[in-house]
Design a protein around this motif. Structure first.
Motif, PDB file in Angstrom:
ATOM      1  N   MET A 658     -44.833  89.878  42.809  1.00  0.00           N
ATOM      2  CA  MET A 658     -45.785  88.823  42.975  1.00  0.00           C
ATOM      3  C   MET A 658     -46.057  88.805  44.405  1.00  0.00           C
ATOM      4  O   MET A 658     -44.710  89.471  44.998  1.00  0.00           O
ATOM      5  CB  MET A 658     -45.447  87.430  42.425  1.00  0.00           C
ATOM      6  CG  MET A 658     -45.346  86.737  41.217  1.00  0.00           C
ATOM      7  SD  MET A 658     -44.409  85.511  40.945  1.00  0.00           S
ATOM      8  CE  MET A 658     -44.856  84.934  39.632  1.00  0.00           C
ATOM      9  N   ASP A 659     -46.993  88.752  44.775  1.00  0.00           N
ATOM     10  CA  ASP A 659     -47.959  88.777  46.685  1.00  0.00           C
ATOM     11  C   ASP A 659     -46.826  87.491  46.738  1.00  0.00           C
ATOM     12  O   ASP A 659     -47.004  86.123  46.358  1.00  0.00           O
ATOM     13  CB  ASP A 659     -49.024  89.041  46.712  1.00  0.00           C
ATOM     14  CG  ASP A 659     -49.853  87.701  46.531  1.00  0.00           C
ATOM     15  OD1 ASP A 659     -49.569  86.125  45.975  1.00  0.00           O
ATOM     16  OD2 ASP A 659     -51.563  88.067  45.902  1.00  0.00           O
ATOM     17  N   ASN A 660     -47.070  86.108  48.021  1.00  0.00           N
ATOM     18  CA  ASN A 660     -46.273  86.274  48.669  1.00  0.00           C
ATOM     19  C   ASN A 660     -47.411  85.069  48.532  1.00  0.00           C
ATOM     20  O   ASN A 660     -46.376  83.608  47.850  1.00  0.00           O
ATOM     21  CB  ASN A 660     -46.264  86.063  49.974  1.00  0.00           C
ATOM     22  CG  ASN A 660     -45.261  85.323  51.057  1.00  0.00           C
ATOM     23  OD1 ASN A 660     -43.867  85.264  50.736  1.00  0.00           O
ATOM     24  ND2 ASN A 660     -45.531  83.930  51.580  1.00  0.00           N
ATOM     25  N   LYS A 661     -48.193  85.088  48.401  1.00  0.00           N
ATOM     26  CA  LYS A 661     -49.322  83.296  47.778  1.00  0.00           C
ATOM     27  C   LYS A 661     -48.827  82.839  46.422  1.00  0.00           C
ATOM     28  O   LYS A 661     -48.434  82.257  45.631  1.00  0.00           O
ATOM     29  CB  LYS A 661     -50.196  84.173  48.603  1.00  0.00           C
ATOM     30  CG  LYS A 661     -51.163  82.645  47.872  1.00  0.00           C
ATOM     31  CD  LYS A 661     -53.042  82.512  47.720  1.00  0.00           C
ATOM     32  CE  LYS A 661     -53.592  81.429  47.677  1.00  0.00           C
ATOM     33  NZ  LYS A 661     -55.611  81.785  47.816  1.00  0.00           N
ATOM     34  N   GLU A 662     -48.446  84.279  45.250  1.00  0.00           N
ATOM     35  CA  GLU A 662     -48.195  84.385  44.304  1.00  0.00           C
ATOM     36  C   GLU A 662     -46.864  82.615  43.648  1.00  0.00           C
ATOM     37  O   GLU A 662     -46.315  82.866  43.074  1.00  0.00           O
ATOM     38  CB  GLU A 662     -48.504  85.434  42.895  1.00  0.00           C
ATOM     39  CG  GLU A 662     -49.550  85.851  43.283  1.00  0.00           C
ATOM     40  CD  GLU A 662     -49.697  87.150  42.546  1.00  0.00           C
ATOM     41  OE1 GLU A 662     -50.450  87.310  42.030  1.00  0.00           O
ATOM     42  OE2 GLU A 662     -48.673  88.054  43.119  1.00  0.00           O
ATOM     43  N   ARG A 663     -46.126  83.732  45.046  1.00  0.00           N
ATOM     44  CA  ARG A 663     -44.573  83.870  45.091  1.00  0.00           C
ATOM     45  C   ARG A 663     -44.497  82.390  44.925  1.00  0.00           C
ATOM     46  O   ARG A 663     -43.629  81.203  44.506  1.00  0.00           O
ATOM     47  CB  ARG A 663     -44.032  84.030  45.701  1.00  0.00           C
ATOM     48  CG  ARG A 663     -43.227  85.701  45.293  1.00  0.00           C
ATOM     49  CD  ARG A 663     -42.390  86.944  45.978  1.00  0.00           C
ATOM     50  NE  ARG A 663     -41.905  88.470  45.046  1.00  0.00           N
ATOM     51  CZ  ARG A 663     -41.391  88.568  46.333  1.00  0.00           C
ATOM     52  NH1 ARG A 663     -40.312  88.390  46.858  1.00  0.00           N
ATOM     53  NH2 ARG A 663     -41.476  90.290  45.563  1.00  0.00           N
ATOM     54  N   ARG A 664     -45.775  81.517  46.072  1.00  0.00           N
ATOM     55  CA  ARG A 664     -45.098  80.044  46.460  1.00  0.00           C
ATOM     56  C   ARG A 664     -45.995  79.372  45.462  1.00  0.00           C
ATOM     57  O   ARG A 664     -44.587  78.194  45.162  1.00  0.00           O
ATOM     58  CB  ARG A 664     -46.245  79.785  47.222  1.00  0.00           C
ATOM     59  CG  ARG A 664     -45.724  80.429  49.385  1.00  0.00           C
ATOM     60  CD  ARG A 664     -46.690  79.900  49.993  1.00  0.00           C
ATOM     61  NE  ARG A 664     -46.667  80.764  51.250  1.00  0.00           N
ATOM     62  CZ  ARG A 664     -47.877  81.544  52.293  1.00  0.00           C
ATOM     63  NH1 ARG A 664     -48.905  80.473  52.359  1.00  0.00           N
ATOM     64  NH2 ARG A 664     -47.731  82.004  53.304  1.00  0.00           N
ATOM     65  N   ARG A 665     -46.470  79.207  45.039  1.00  0.00           N
ATOM     66  CA  ARG A 665     -47.042  78.843  43.384  1.00  0.00           C
ATOM     67  C   ARG A 665     -46.276  79.091  42.634  1.00  0.00           C
ATOM     68  O   ARG A 665     -45.890  77.649  41.604  1.00  0.00           O
ATOM     69  CB  ARG A 665     -48.770  79.192  43.110  1.00  0.00           C
ATOM     70  CG  ARG A 665     -49.078  78.641  41.600  1.00  0.00           C
ATOM     71  CD  ARG A 665     -49.199  77.389  41.437  1.00  0.00           C
ATOM     72  NE  ARG A 665     -49.636  76.638  42.904  1.00  0.00           N
ATOM     73  CZ  ARG A 665     -49.654  75.960  42.987  1.00  0.00           C
ATOM     74  NH1 ARG A 665     -49.143  74.196  42.223  1.00  0.00           N
ATOM     75  NH2 ARG A 665     -50.682  75.321  44.059  1.00  0.00           N
ATOM     76  N   GLU A 794     -42.504  82.558  53.874  1.00  0.00           N
ATOM     77  CA  GLU A 794     -42.167  83.273  53.340  1.00  0.00           C
ATOM     78  C   GLU A 794     -41.199  83.777  52.631  1.00  0.00           C
ATOM     79  O   GLU A 794     -40.366  83.401  52.968  1.00  0.00           O
ATOM     80  CB  GLU A 794     -42.026  85.726  54.508  1.00  0.00           C
ATOM     81  CG  GLU A 794     -43.572  84.964  55.906  1.00  0.00           C
ATOM     82  CD  GLU A 794     -44.786  85.866  54.568  1.00  0.00           C
ATOM     83  OE1 GLU A 794     -44.247  86.258  54.076  1.00  0.00           O
ATOM     84  OE2 GLU A 794     -45.554  85.717  55.797  1.00  0.00           O
ATOM     85  N   ILE A 795     -41.708  84.764  51.276  1.00  0.00           N
ATOM     86  CA  ILE A 795     -40.263  85.033  50.138  1.00  0.00           C
ATOM     87  C   ILE A 795     -39.829  85.713  50.293  1.00  0.00           C
ATOM     88  O   ILE A 795     -41.025  86.397  49.224  1.00  0.00           O
ATOM     89  CB  ILE A 795     -40.480  84.207  48.775  1.00  0.00           C
ATOM     90  CG1 ILE A 795     -41.215  82.178  49.280  1.00  0.00           C
ATOM     91  CG2 ILE A 795     -39.183  83.478  47.953  1.00  0.00           C
ATOM     92  CD1 ILE A 795     -41.775  81.343  47.664  1.00  0.00           C
TER      93      ILE A 795
END
Length: 818
Positions: A658-665, A794-795
């Protein structure tokens, strides 16, 4: 006599011979067989030849020579062209005049006494079958008369019929087709009729003539004939064109008979959907692509004593190729045994499996049949070299000895095994076949028995590993690099179809139903990666959508808008879902390959780090025809886009990809699930042990953690009922507050959690890890949150790993205690 060469083909029985057909100027067919070196003419050439009566059902052409520049012939300005195909769709593109048979009978049937003798030998007495033949020869060409016995006094006479111009609306060349008689004294419908037609098609004397595969005529005296045929109308097998004896014999003129035949063909000929046929292909006329050439190559390797593999996806055509190989072996009188792993091996011990295969070989070499004998009586009659008890003591050595003994009089004997993944150590479901002993002994025995092997399966791993490791044990692989693949130069096991091969397949099968894909075949081939089974299933779906739009005498052309709309509908339909599940079914056996396929489906552009362990899986997925992999850029694309979309719809994307946005979700969704379940855990606990006590605990938590638990404006917290504390519109419990409430009251709320192996310290760690590095996690409640908040959140990979571990452990625990 003068004639035109109609067909030249390799003789199945002798590689150095060719055979063929010459259409004589008298309207009759003459056959020839010559050494390769003696053939100095091509198809469509005009030739002169002499006739030789063979005493059989055809006349032989001999002394064949060019027709031009001889005293016997004045050359025409142009030789008579012969149509290359029998399909309606291609005929629409071919405006050349196509020759047909003249009505009548084959030359060997013209003698009245010979005709009478043949009818007495092959036809049912007092059935009027001979009268029907006499009537039909006025408008059709009767090429042969014969019969098929099906056992239990079930007797089916049949004819091979040549097409005449009276059938040109339906059949666009000088073809032959099958006519079957079904006459029974009780005038009842016989369920064995269809099986009889299949059996007749498989006869060597019929198969070599290659009658039309899409239909046959049936003349029957069954009282409910039309009702029975209408039940099968629209099916996936060859169409049945039904006639009663009475309606044929009651016609008063040729015109009336022609009208009857044409009207019945019009009603039934185009109605069956052979695009949707799912069983293995049983006729070489329906082997499209390079499948026939592949079968030829495997037979050649068998003759060299080599092992061959037919690998590919489920429903990719493996069994059809194997059946084609077996037909070729039969035509050359090479004996073989066909072993189905699912029914014959999967559920028995490997020693029993070897015994049964040896017994099958004995049956094949002796031609024995069980008949009415019991199994024990039949086994005794075979005079087997070893008993079951012998195999229980020393199966491998007994098998090798027995097979060599049973096949000692055979120049060649072939063993074919289908669905080998069911009996291979790393994919079998049975514990018996998962063992190292079973794998080593079974395949070692087959390797040493001296017979060429043909193996079919989803994956060729048995050919790829030099050492087999099962648990703590290992051994050398008896099959390592012994299996010759179909074509080592291709990226697939069974190669995908080219655009032109797909056009030929779907226009041929579609032509049987009066539908053409000439405008969209390339798009269809691309959409399904050249895989023939998915292509046929989708084209069948299109046919079902448009079949009512067809008009008599007009070929229906599928348009681009129709294709695009049907593709969208198909991917959402139960037909599409079933197809994609079928494709994936056996890949799921191979855990690593399926895991990688899911990763590639979700993030093909991100997948640039190919490890050494992944190379084998990448190679297999390419050979399946599912992906294209560029080794220079390490980029991947799916060959079947719809399958990629389906995989994404039924699986979760790996957080690593996942990119960072996808990881947040992903984190947010996980927190919401755990938050709701933990709040429900608190609510249910105090609902049982005492709501007043629960309110006291919650109010204490609010005083102690006023910064993380808030009542909404205008709400009097002191006046809330127990259930209202869990209403997010009145009280907000932030995620860290839930951790504090449970941890501060661990002896009550943590007892069931601890019982599932998570102590207080681990619980607190997991709850911190669930925040996934977010510093402002207490500024929202997950279940009411719509905005992911700080874009600087950031994750990294380590944080993501800790989150997924915490989520997995908490979710598993809550599933047990809730």
């Amino acid at each position: 006599m003068k004639g035109t060469v109609r067909k030249i083909e390799q003789d199945w029985r002798r590689d150095n011979y060719v055979s063929g057909v010459i259409w004589g100027e008298d309207g009759y067919e003459y056959r020839f067989k010559l050494p390769k070196g003696d053939v100095s003419f091509n198809e469509d050439d005009e030739v002169l030849f002499d006739e030789k009566d063979t005493g059989g059902d055809f006349t032989q052409a001999i002394n064949i020579r060019p027709a031009t520049n001889t005293s016997e012939n004045t050359p025409d300005s142009q030789s008579t062209p012969i149509a290359a195909t029998a399909q309606a769709v291609n005929a629409s593109e071919n405006t050349t005049t196509v020759p047909y048979y003249n009505p009548g009978v084959a030359k060997y049937l013209t003698d009245p006494n010979e005709m009478k003798s043949i009818c007495e030998k092959h036809l049912t007495s007092n059935s009027k079958e001979d009268k029907v033949i006499e009537r039909l020869k006025e408008v059709l060409y009767i090429a042969t008369i014969n019969h098929q016995y099906m056992g239990n006094n079930s007797f089916y006479p049949f004819c091979i019929i040549g097409t005449t111009q009276h059938l040109k609306r339906f059949i666009h060349d000088r073809s032959e087709f099958l006519l079957v008689f079904s006459y029974f004294r009780n005038k009842s419908w016989q369920q064995s009729t269809n099986q009889a037609a299949l059996r007749i098609r498989r006869r060597r004397d019929v198969a070599v003539r290659r009658p039309c595969v899409n239909f046959y005529m049936l003349v029957s005296n069954a009282l409910d004939l039309i009702d029975q045929i209408n039940k099968m109308k629209g099916g996936t097998e060859a169409a049945i064109i039904p006639f009663s004896f009475e309606e044929i014999l009651s016609t008063q003129s040729q015109a009336e008979l022609i009208n009857l035949i044409n009207s019945r063909f019009e009603e039934y000929y185009y109605e069956n959907n052979m695009l949707n046929e799912e069983g293995p292909i049983g006729d070489d006329s329906l082997l499209f692509g390079d499948r026939g050439k592949i079968a030829d190559a495997i037979v050649a390797r068998c003759k060299e004593g080599k092992y061959s593999g037919i690998f590919g996806l489920r429903r990719s055509g493996k069994s059809s190729v194997l059946r084609a190989v077996e037909r070729r072996l039969m035509s050359e009188s090479i004996k073989f045994t066909h072993v189905e792993s699912r029914s014959g091996l999967e559920n028995v011990h490997w020693k029993v499996a070897l015994y049964n295969i040896a017994m099958d070989i004995r049956i094949a070499t002796t031609g024995a049949a069980q008949g009415e004998m019991t199994r024990d009586e039949f086994e005794k009659s075979l005079k087997l070299n070893s008993t079951r008890e012998d195999y229980n003591r020393e199966a491998t050595s007994r098998f090798v000895e027995d097979v060599k003994y049973y096949t000692k009089d055979e120049q060649l004997f072939v063993i074919a095994i289908d669905e080998i993944e069911l009996i291979t150590y790393n994919t079998a479901s049975s514990s018996d076949w998962k063992s190292l002993e079973a794998y080593k002994a079974f395949w070692g025995a087959l390797r040493d028995c001296g017979c060429p092997l043909i193996v079919c399966g989803v994956n060729s791993t048995i050919n790829e590993k030099s050492r087999i490791i099962v648990g703590d044990n290992a051994c050398d692989n008896p099959m390592y690099e012994r299996i010759h693949l179909i074509d080592n130069a291709t990226h697939t096991y069974l190669p995908p179809f080219t655009d032109e091969q797909t056009k030929e397949m779907i226009n041929t099968l579609g032509g049987f139903s009066n539908i053409s894909f000439s405008k969209v075949y390339a798009e269809i081939n691309h959409a399904f990666g050249g895989q023939p089974f998915p292509i046929r299933k989708f084209c069948s779906f299109i046919y079902d959508k448009v079949k009512d739009l067809r008009k008599p005498g007009v070929l229906y052309e599928v348009s681009m808008p129709t294709y695009q709309a049907c593709l969208d509908d198909f991917n959402r339909s139960s037909n599409g879902i079933e197809l994609y599940n079928t494709i994936l079914e056996h890949i799921e056996i191979y855990k690593n390959e399926y895991r990688l396929l899911v990763k590639l489906a979700h993030a093909p552009a991100q997948y640039r780090d190919i490890t050494r362990e992944d190379i084998t899986e990448i190679d297999h997925l390419q050979k399946y025809g599912l992906i294209e992999y560029d080794s220079t850029t390490e980029l991947v694309s799916f060959r079947i886009k719809s399958l990629q979309e389906y995989i994404c719809s039924i699986s979760d994307k790996d957080p690593e990809d996942m990119d960072n946005k996808e990881r947040r979700r992903f984190v947010q969704d996980g927190v919401e699930i755990i938050e709701k379940q933990l709040k429900e855990h608190i609510r249910r606990y105090y609902k049982i042990t005492g709501q007043a006590r629960g309110i006291s605990v919650l109010k204490t938590a609010m005083r102690k953690h006023s910064d993380i638990i808030h009542g909404q404006r205008g709400v009097d917290v002191n006046a809330l009922s127990f259930d209202e504390f869990f209403d997010i519109h009145k009280v907000q419990f932030y995620f860290s507050a839930i951790r504090s409430i449970i941890s501060d009251n661990w002896s009550q709320l943590g007892s069931s959690i601890q019982a599932e192996g998570i102590n207080q310290e681990r619980f607190n760690t997991y709850m911190f890890d669930m925040n996934a590095g977010r510093t402002d996690a207490d500024h929202y409640t997950a279940e009411s949150m719509n905005d992911l908040g700080d874009n600087k959140w950031e994750i990294d990979d380590l944080t993501m790993t800790r989150f997924t571990t915490a989520y997995g452990e908490l979710a598993a625990m809550l599933k047990k205690i809730m």
